[in-house]
Design an enzyme around this catalytic site. Sequence first.
Site, mmCIF file in Angstrom:
data_model
loop_
_atom_site.group_PDB
_atom_site.id
_atom_site.type_symbol
_atom_site.label_atom_id
_atom_site.label_comp_id
_atom_site.label_asym_id
_atom_site.label_seq_id
_atom_site.Cartn_x
_atom_site.Cartn_y
_atom_site.Cartn_z
ATOM 1 N N ASP A 1 110.480 3.391 6.634
ATOM 2 C CA ASP A 1 109.343 2.507 6.316
ATOM 3 C C ASP A 1 108.153 3.176 5.627
ATOM 4 O O ASP A 1 106.983 2.860 5.937
ATOM 5 C CB ASP A 1 108.860 1.800 7.606
ATOM 6 C CG ASP A 1 109.923 0.935 8.233
ATOM 7 O OD1 ASP A 1 111.035 0.834 7.682
ATOM 8 O OD2 ASP A 1 109.659 0.359 9.307
ATOM 9 N N LYS B 1 115.240 -4.150 6.970
ATOM 10 C CA LYS B 1 115.368 -4.473 8.393
ATOM 11 C C LYS B 1 114.221 -5.392 8.822
ATOM 12 O O LYS B 1 113.061 -5.113 8.541
ATOM 13 C CB LYS B 1 115.387 -3.185 9.234
ATOM 14 C CG LYS B 1 114.141 -2.338 9.115
ATOM 15 C CD LYS B 1 114.264 -1.082 9.956
ATOM 16 C CE LYS B 1 113.004 -0.257 9.945
ATOM 17 N NZ LYS B 1 111.835 -0.894 10.547
ATOM 18 N N CYS C 1 108.583 2.083 14.699
ATOM 19 C CA CYS C 1 109.900 1.948 14.043
ATOM 20 C C CYS C 1 110.747 3.205 14.139
ATOM 21 O O CYS C 1 111.978 3.116 14.219
ATOM 22 C CB CYS C 1 109.706 1.517 12.597
ATOM 23 S SG CYS C 1 109.113 -0.192 12.496
HETATM 24 C C1 C5J Z 1 106.593 0.536 11.699
HETATM 25 C C2 C5J Z 1 104.994 -0.999 12.593
HETATM 26 N N1 C5J Z 1 107.250 0.816 10.572
HETATM 27 N N2 C5J Z 1 104.241 -0.038 13.104
HETATM 28 N N3 C5J Z 1 106.086 -0.710 11.843
HETATM 29 O O1 C5J Z 1 106.433 1.384 12.540
HETATM 30 O O2 C5J Z 1 104.703 -2.166 12.770
#
Ligand code: C5J
Length: 230
Positions: free
Chosen positions: A25, A130, A163
């Site tokens: 991400d 995802k 995540c």
């Molecule tokens: C991730 C989030 N990528 N913190 N998403 O950690 O909402």
Amino acid sequence: MVAIAAQPYAYPLPAASQIALVIIDMQRDFLEAAGFGESLGNDVSQLRAIVPTLQTLLAAFRERQLTVIHTRECHRADLADCPPAKRVRGNPRLRIGDRGPMGRILITGEPGNAIIPELAPLPEEWVLEKPGKGAFCRTDFETQLQQRQLTHLLLTGVTTEVCVQTTMREANDRGYECLLIEDATASYFPEFKQATLEMVRAQGGIVGWTATTADVLAAIARYPTATGVS
Ligand code: C5J
């Protein structure tokens, strides 16, 4: 035994075909102003520190033609894959699907949902979309890992305790050998990152291993490069 110097003990390296770098991400929505991360009230500038480290890892993996997996947290434009609980929770300035300066928040294909240019995937690299925090939730990630016979996952990216940790726990439960690269993951909350590192490697590596980028690079130098010269 060829291994990565890691905590709580050395992480044995498998055949080159079995290992993957997983970059979670690293999207504009989490790293840039006016994206999802900032709409939740976070100081997004904190996450940028790991970008040069990730570039170094990415180059080393590409040089050896090792598998690289990029993930993006995202939803369909019609939000059919976004549970209402995820959208309505809290009091963000902009909710998932709302239009912001980088397009609709966390919607696939929108400018803000793209991976930052510094870490842009190559056309042939695997990009997993995802809808959840974990990469296994409502995706074909496990099927694809099995088909490619990948067994060892080196996890990086953001955010460490959301995540990244969710994906690592999901993978660990499915039998994958997981290692979290300490200086290649970041959180809006440094204390949460530290706690995550400690909890994954506690109890003899209950969720997996942690190691530094330097130690990962030193170990993967054993794998041949595309040109055969390291
Ligand atoms: C991730 C989030 N990528 N913190 N998403 O950690 O909402």
